[in-house]
Design an enzyme around this catalytic site. Structure first.
Site, short mmCIF file in Angstrom:
data_model
loop_
_atom_site.label_atom_id
_atom_site.label_comp_id
_atom_site.label_asym_id
_atom_site.label_seq_id
_atom_site.Cartn_x
_atom_site.Cartn_y
_atom_site.Cartn_z
CE1 TYR A 196 -8.14 -23.56 29.47
CE2 TYR A 196 -10.52 -25.47 29.86
CZ TYR A 196 -9.31 -25.07 29.24
OH TYR A 196 -8.41 -26.02 28.33
CD GLU B 143 -6.71 -23.88 27.15
OE1 GLU B 143 -6.12 -24.76 26.92
OE2 GLU B 143 -5.77 -22.68 26.33
#
Length: 408
Positions: free
Chosen positions: A101, A195
């Site tokens: 992530y 993101e």
């Protein structure tokens, strides 16, 4: 402005972030043609501004054009978390070796950007944050200095790549470059969120962005003419935006108009505490003239029927008499048939209350305080709503319509 996945990935590619080859499709036939062009297997992915697409069945791996067409037909018929799916992204499938992530976010607590990395990614990153907070790297970025080399090294170290892997050095270089490119996108595109989840290490040692979530600051859209214009999803929001106002639809039955986000949010909280529920709210901001009040009331009343409307204005730049004249104009023109409670305070509030008193509009209550205004509007909404609960306590003593709610 939130971008769809394919729009975010276009910005990723322009910023130098690695993304798999893909094609956008709006019909099953286009999905099949895209699969033939890219080569199976492919991932067919719902394009909707919401999370949880995979869990909802909106992402499917297909091993032929026929499978892709069938998957696209099923996905295009979906509504995921209230968001209809109008297109799918057909993307070349990859062999995933590991998921991570990576994000750059605007932190309200820090009042600036923050780099976030987790060595585990995918759909369970939120669970990881709860289970093992130490597994997540959070590094504030100085807006003046920008991303520093040591922050990139911290991310690469946190990834804990296998040093015995012959390709580890190249993988570390790719990961470091991905961190730098994501910061560049965030900075250059005036983003509030950039993101990648998951950021994957493929079986053949490549770093790839398999998803994108990008939010651009609405106030900076004029600086990015290449970004697609996206009309508001709610027609009322479009009307309010055209008038320079902020509108947010909710799910209750009391319309709320106020000046300033803080006042509006506290008003909604007061309504909830009194047993009511806001249907929507419109923030008219500072210095709003009568025309803005008209636009706000039109937006609040344009959607699903509301049982009552609360106008809560504390005048600083905004003058109470301007608000009153705008209300009279809007209420007269729109033939509003629901109770309207008005609380005016601050700049020219007394003049505004006098204007409303003189107009003597039916169905309008002028309250002397915010507390009283909330009591009156919740009582009015309960009385107007079919099957609504009867008012109790202070609300029973308050008439639905009065000239001065605070004096009864």
């Amino acid at each position: 402005m939130d971008l769809l996945e394919h729009q975010g990935k276009r910005l990723f590619a322009l910023a130098g972030l690695p993304v798999p080859p893909s094609r956008l499709a709006q019909t099953p036939e286009e999905a099949a043609a895209a699969t033939d062009e890219l080569g199976a297997p492919v991932a067919v992915k719902a394009q909707a501004k919401t999370g949880g697409r995979g869990k909802a069945g909106g992402i499917r791996i297909c091993r032929s054009a026929q499978e892709a067409a069938a998957a696209a037909a099923a996905i295009l018929a979906m509504t995921i978390r209230g968001k209809p799916v109008e297109s799918v992204l057909v993307e070349q499938a990859v062999q995933v070796g590991r998921e991570m992530y990576l994000a750059v976010v605007s932190s309200r607590a820090l009042r600036g950007p923050m780099l976030v990395f987790a060595r585990e990614g995918g759909v369970d990153v939120e669970e990881l944050a709860t289970r093992d907070p130490s597994a997540i790297v959070r590094s504030p970025i100085d807006p003046l200095l920008g991303l520093c080399d040591y922050q990139v090294r911290d991310v690469v170290a946190a990834a804990a790549l296998d040093p015995e892997d012959p390709g580890a050095a190249e993988t570390r270089a790719q990961l470091g470059q991905a961190v730098r490119s994501l910061w560049r996108l965030y900075h250059d595109r005036d983003a509030t969120l950039a993101e990648v989840n998951p950021l994957v290490l493929t079986a053949d040692g490549r770093i790839l962005c398999l998803d994108s979530k990008v939010t651009i600051d609405d106030n900076a859209l004029s600086r990015h003419p290449d970004l697609p214009s996206q009309p508001p999803e709610d027609e009322r929001e479009a009307k309010a935006r055209a008038a320079g106002l902020a509108f947010v639809p909710l799910s209750g039955d009391i319309g709320v108009i106020g000046n300033g986000a803080g006042l509006v949010m506290s008003t909604i909280d007061r309504i909830a505490a009194a047993g009511g529920s806001a249907a929507d709210f419109c923030d008219i901001g500072g210095g709003a003239r009568a025309a803005a009040i008209v636009a706000a009331l039109e937006a609040v009343l344009a959607g699903p029927p509301v049982a009552a409307v609360l106008v809560n204005v504390f005048g600083g730049i905004t003058r109470g008499d301007e608000v009153a004249r705008g209300l009279i104009e809007a209420l007269t023109a729109a033939h509003v048939d629901v109770p309207v409670v008005v609380r005016l305070d601050g700049n020219a509030a007394e003049e505004g209350r006098a204007v409303l008193d003189q107009a003597a509009l039916p169905g309008v209550t002028v309250a002397e305080s915010a507390e009283r205004a909330v009591e009156l509007v919740v009582a009015a909404a309960r009385q107007a709503s079919p099957g609504g609960a009867p008012a109790t306590g202070a609300e029973q003593a308050a008439p639905t319509v009065s000239r001065r709610g605070g004096e009864d």
